[in-house]
Design a protein around this motif. Structure first.
Motif, PDB file in Angstrom:
ATOM      1  N   LEU A   1       7.395  30.036 -23.894  1.00 26.98           N
ATOM      2  CA  LEU A   1       7.757  31.869 -23.463  1.00 26.98           C
ATOM      3  C   LEU A   1       7.507  32.232 -22.433  1.00 26.98           C
ATOM      4  CD1 LEU A   1       6.058  32.644 -27.191  1.00 26.98           C
ATOM      5  CD2 LEU A   1       8.365  32.157 -26.713  1.00 26.98           C
ATOM      6  N   MET A   2       7.434  31.339 -21.474  1.00 26.31           N
ATOM      7  CA  MET A   2       7.045  31.613 -19.935  1.00 26.31           C
ATOM      8  C   MET A   2       8.033  32.641 -19.466  1.00 26.31           C
ATOM      9  SD  MET A   2       6.311  29.248 -16.945  1.00 26.31           S
ATOM     10  CE  MET A   2       5.230  28.407 -17.615  1.00 26.31           C
ATOM     11  N   HIS A   3       9.478  32.299 -19.506  1.00 22.22           N
ATOM     12  CA  HIS A   3      10.588  33.073 -19.028  1.00 22.22           C
ATOM     13  C   HIS A   3      11.134  34.210 -19.933  1.00 22.22           C
ATOM     14  CE1 HIS A   3      10.037  30.329 -15.493  1.00 22.22           C
ATOM     15  NE2 HIS A   3      10.327  29.105 -16.321  1.00 22.22           N
ATOM     16  N   GLU A   4      10.439  34.348 -21.057  1.00 20.24           N
ATOM     17  CA  GLU A   4      11.106  35.444 -21.863  1.00 20.24           C
ATOM     18  C   GLU A   4      10.417  36.857 -21.644  1.00 20.24           C
ATOM     19  OE1 GLU A   4      13.111  34.683 -24.326  1.00 20.24           O
ATOM     20  OE2 GLU A   4      13.029  32.491 -24.428  1.00 20.24           O
TER      21      GLU A   4
ATOM     22  N   SER B   1      -4.675  48.683 -27.853  1.00 17.00           N
ATOM     23  CA  SER B   1      -5.440  47.656 -28.378  1.00 17.00           C
ATOM     24  C   SER B   1      -6.044  46.767 -27.618  1.00 17.00           C
ATOM     25  CB  SER B   1      -4.497  47.165 -29.558  1.00 17.00           C
ATOM     26  OG  SER B   1      -5.188  46.179 -30.374  1.00 17.00           O
ATOM     27  N   PRO B   2      -7.004  46.987 -26.776  1.00 17.37           N
ATOM     28  CA  PRO B   2      -7.317  46.050 -25.416  1.00 17.37           C
ATOM     29  C   PRO B   2      -7.568  44.777 -26.217  1.00 17.37           C
ATOM     30  CG  PRO B   2      -8.516  48.340 -25.483  1.00 17.37           C
ATOM     31  CD  PRO B   2      -7.842  48.272 -26.966  1.00 17.37           C
ATOM     32  N   VAL B   3      -8.247  44.457 -27.140  1.00 19.25           N
ATOM     33  CA  VAL B   3      -8.658  43.223 -27.466  1.00 19.25           C
ATOM     34  C   VAL B   3      -7.270  42.353 -27.865  1.00 19.25           C
ATOM     35  CG1 VAL B   3      -9.899  41.849 -29.052  1.00 19.25           C
ATOM     36  CG2 VAL B   3     -11.042  43.707 -28.232  1.00 19.25           C
ATOM     37  N   TYR B   4      -6.551  42.987 -28.597  1.00 23.77           N
ATOM     38  CA  TYR B   4      -5.271  42.294 -28.908  1.00 23.77           C
ATOM     39  C   TYR B   4      -4.417  41.739 -27.935  1.00 23.77           C
ATOM     40  CZ  TYR B   4      -1.175  41.831 -32.019  1.00 23.77           C
ATOM     41  OH  TYR B   4      -0.092  41.386 -32.867  1.00 23.77           O
ATOM     42  N   PHE B   5      -4.342  42.745 -26.976  1.00 23.32           N
ATOM     43  CA  PHE B   5      -3.501  42.424 -25.589  1.00 23.32           C
ATOM     44  C   PHE B   5      -4.332  41.222 -24.859  1.00 23.32           C
ATOM     45  CE2 PHE B   5      -2.588  43.173 -21.075  1.00 23.32           C
ATOM     46  CZ  PHE B   5      -1.371  43.815 -21.297  1.00 23.32           C
ATOM     47  N   ASP B   6      -5.543  41.304 -24.694  1.00 24.31           N
ATOM     48  CA  ASP B   6      -6.330  40.563 -23.934  1.00 24.31           C
ATOM     49  C   ASP B   6      -6.323  39.036 -24.413  1.00 24.31           C
ATOM     50  OD1 ASP B   6      -6.861  42.548 -22.126  1.00 24.31           O
ATOM     51  OD2 ASP B   6      -8.917  43.027 -22.779  1.00 24.31           O
ATOM     52  N   SER B   7      -6.377  38.989 -25.830  1.00 16.54           N
ATOM     53  CA  SER B   7      -6.253  37.767 -26.415  1.00 16.54           C
ATOM     54  C   SER B   7      -4.920  36.967 -25.942  1.00 16.54           C
ATOM     55  CB  SER B   7      -6.477  37.893 -27.944  1.00 16.54           C
ATOM     56  OG  SER B   7      -7.635  38.479 -28.294  1.00 16.54           O
ATOM     57  N   ILE B   8      -3.993  37.728 -26.188  1.00 14.85           N
ATOM     58  CA  ILE B   8      -2.394  37.042 -25.782  1.00 14.85           C
ATOM     59  C   ILE B   8      -2.290  36.733 -24.383  1.00 14.85           C
ATOM     60  CG2 ILE B   8       0.067  37.687 -25.889  1.00 14.85           C
ATOM     61  CD1 ILE B   8      -0.338  39.415 -28.350  1.00 14.85           C
ATOM     62  N   THR B   9      -2.681  37.715 -23.403  1.00 15.01           N
ATOM     63  CA  THR B   9      -2.579  37.404 -21.980  1.00 15.01           C
ATOM     64  C   THR B   9      -3.407  36.346 -21.626  1.00 15.01           C
ATOM     65  OG1 THR B   9      -4.136  39.059 -21.538  1.00 15.01           O
ATOM     66  CG2 THR B   9      -1.846  39.801 -21.369  1.00 15.01           C
ATOM     67  N   ALA B  10      -4.764  36.249 -22.189  1.00 13.43           N
ATOM     68  CA  ALA B  10      -5.641  35.102 -21.901  1.00 13.43           C
ATOM     69  C   ALA B  10      -4.922  33.749 -22.543  1.00 13.43           C
ATOM     70  CB  ALA B  10      -6.991  35.360 -22.527  1.00 13.43           C
ATOM     71  N   ALA B  11      -4.339  33.726 -23.535  1.00 15.90           N
ATOM     72  CA  ALA B  11      -3.582  32.333 -24.064  1.00 15.90           C
ATOM     73  C   ALA B  11      -2.582  32.100 -22.861  1.00 15.90           C
ATOM     74  CB  ALA B  11      -3.128  32.537 -25.302  1.00 15.90           C
ATOM     75  N   CYS B  12      -1.764  33.041 -22.269  1.00 14.71           N
ATOM     76  CA  CYS B  12      -0.722  33.012 -21.577  1.00 14.71           C
ATOM     77  C   CYS B  12      -1.271  32.217 -20.182  1.00 14.71           C
ATOM     78  CB  CYS B  12       0.087  34.066 -21.262  1.00 14.71           C
ATOM     79  SG  CYS B  12       1.064  34.534 -22.842  1.00 14.71           S
ATOM     80  N   ARG B  13      -2.196  32.893 -19.605  1.00 16.25           N
ATOM     81  CA  ARG B  13      -2.869  32.406 -18.370  1.00 16.25           C
ATOM     82  C   ARG B  13      -3.180  31.146 -18.427  1.00 16.25           C
ATOM     83  NH1 ARG B  13      -4.878  37.918 -18.175  1.00 16.25           N
ATOM     84  NH2 ARG B  13      -6.969  37.063 -19.075  1.00 16.25           N
ATOM     85  N   SER B  14      -3.921  30.737 -19.690  1.00 17.68           N
ATOM     86  CA  SER B  14      -4.261  29.364 -19.975  1.00 17.68           C
ATOM     87  C   SER B  14      -3.228  28.253 -19.715  1.00 17.68           C
ATOM     88  CB  SER B  14      -5.061  29.156 -20.982  1.00 17.68           C
ATOM     89  OG  SER B  14      -4.207  29.138 -22.190  1.00 17.68           O
TER      90      SER B  14
ATOM     91  N   GLY C   1      -0.901  28.958 -17.333  1.00 16.06           N
ATOM     92  CA  GLY C   1      -0.365  29.032 -16.032  1.00 16.06           C
ATOM     93  C   GLY C   1       0.531  30.129 -15.819  1.00 16.06           C
ATOM     94  N   PHE C   2       0.704  31.401 -16.675  1.00 17.65           N
ATOM     95  CA  PHE C   2       1.715  32.231 -16.523  1.00 17.65           C
ATOM     96  C   PHE C   2       1.218  33.320 -17.089  1.00 17.65           C
ATOM     97  CE2 PHE C   2       2.642  30.977 -20.763  1.00 17.65           C
ATOM     98  CZ  PHE C   2       3.497  32.232 -21.350  1.00 17.65           C
ATOM     99  N   SER C   3       1.708  34.672 -16.617  1.00 16.56           N
ATOM    100  CA  SER C   3       1.327  36.003 -17.299  1.00 16.56           C
ATOM    101  C   SER C   3       2.637  36.388 -18.011  1.00 16.56           C
ATOM    102  CB  SER C   3       1.079  36.959 -16.183  1.00 16.56           C
ATOM    103  OG  SER C   3      -0.235  36.764 -15.646  1.00 16.56           O
TER     104      SER C   3
END
Length: 313
Positions: free
Chosen positions: A205-208, A218-231, A233-235
């Motif tokens: 989903l990197m280029h989507e 919803s900070p926690v919800y948002f951070d859970s997803i962005t952390a998974a993406c950063r792991s 190698g992308f935001s």
């Protein structure tokens, strides 16, 4: 001995300007309708006295609240600035009126619950049924909130109990009880290139284009997803911010991007949206109950006591 100054001070504190209170109701009606004639009809009065009362309000405040034209009425910058406070005032008055009416009718208490829309769909209804069955004499009022509004609303007394996406440390004086969690699935337009996959790796989903909750909602919800993406190698490339899961799915259905949504809410998806599991599941708390330990409403304790261990995460 009580001085005359202290008496005058107490008397000043007790004075309530009921004319200003009425004027605030009139102001709110005109602000919502953007038309004096429609506002007057809504209020059950004729237009000339409404116009006159608004003018009196503006004169007493020494500001102009509305820009008037023959076709419509618009709020001035000052009018826009005070509108949120007037709306909150109106909500508080409505709560007071409801509480008084219920007390007169013989009901013994009132509980105000703030809840996100998804909690009102799944977690909250059975809990409300149990509370009403055991305490039929109380009144429960439900108010829709965003997750980010939950803690401030508890702290300032707007609500007694919150059901929202909350996890982690909430700060001093706030108790938290997680009630529901879910794995996230990928919501895709039906004709998307990945719609037929059995599972999707998040790196695919990197280029989507992404549809996400605003972080402040919803900070926690948002951070859970962005952390998974950063792991991986992308935001995420966030194109649209949504206020609810239903809005996320609606954006996806309109071809505006992809979204990660709780699998428990797949039923909200229309025919033009498909959901696919992630190959490396992400689990998030979708609903938690929160309440203030510094405000004493015994109905909160009764409500929490009715939540069975099986309903807790």
């Amino acid at each position: 001995m009580i001085s005359s100054a202290s008496v005058n001070s107490e008397g000043a504190k007790a004075m309530i300007n009921f004319r200003i209170i009425r004027h605030m109701w009139l102001f709110l009606a005109v602000a919502e309708e953007k038309h004096f004639g429609r506002a007057a009809k809504k209020l059950g009065m004729t237009q000339p006295p409404l116009t006159q009362q608004i003018q009196v309000l503006e004169q007493s405040l020494k500001v102009q609240l509305f820009d008037r034209s023959k076709r419509n009425v618009q709020l001035t910058p000052v009018g826009l600035a005070i509108l949120p406070a007037v709306k909150r005032f109106a909500e508080q008055v409505e709560r007071l009126e409801l509480a008084v009416n219920e007390a007169v009718a013989g009901h013994t208490g009132m509980l105000t619950i703030g809840a996100i829309s998804t909690a009102m769909l799944d977690v909250l209804p059975p809990l409300l049924d149990g509370m009403k069955a055991q305490y039929p004499e109380i009144v429960i009022s439900i108010k829709e909130i965003d997750s980010a509004e939950a803690i401030p609303a508890l702290q300032n007394g707007e609500i007694d109990l919150a059901f929202a996406r909350l996890t982690g440390e909430m700060g001093e004086g706030i108790a938290l009880l997680p009630l529901a969690s879910a794995e996230l699935v990928v919501a895709l337009p039906r004709h998307h290139r990945l719609a037929g996959a059995s599972r999707i790796a998040i790196r695919e989903l990197m280029h989507e284009a992404w549809v996400m909750f605003s972080r402040h909602l919803s900070p926690v919800y948002f951070d859970s997803i962005t952390a998974a993406c950063r792991s991986e190698g992308f935001s995420p490339r966030i194109i649209h911010s949504a206020r609810s899961v239903a809005s996320q799915i609606a954006f996806v259905g309109c071809g505006q991007g992809i979204a990660l949504v709780p699998d428990s809410l797949e039923r909200l998806s229309p025919a033009n949206v498909v959901t696919v599991p992630l190959d490396n599941p992400i689990e998030v708390v979708t609903t938690a109950a929160a309440w203030s330990l510094q405000r004493n409403n015994p109905l909160v304790d009764k409500f929490i006591a009715l939540i069975p261990p099986s309903a807790q995460v």
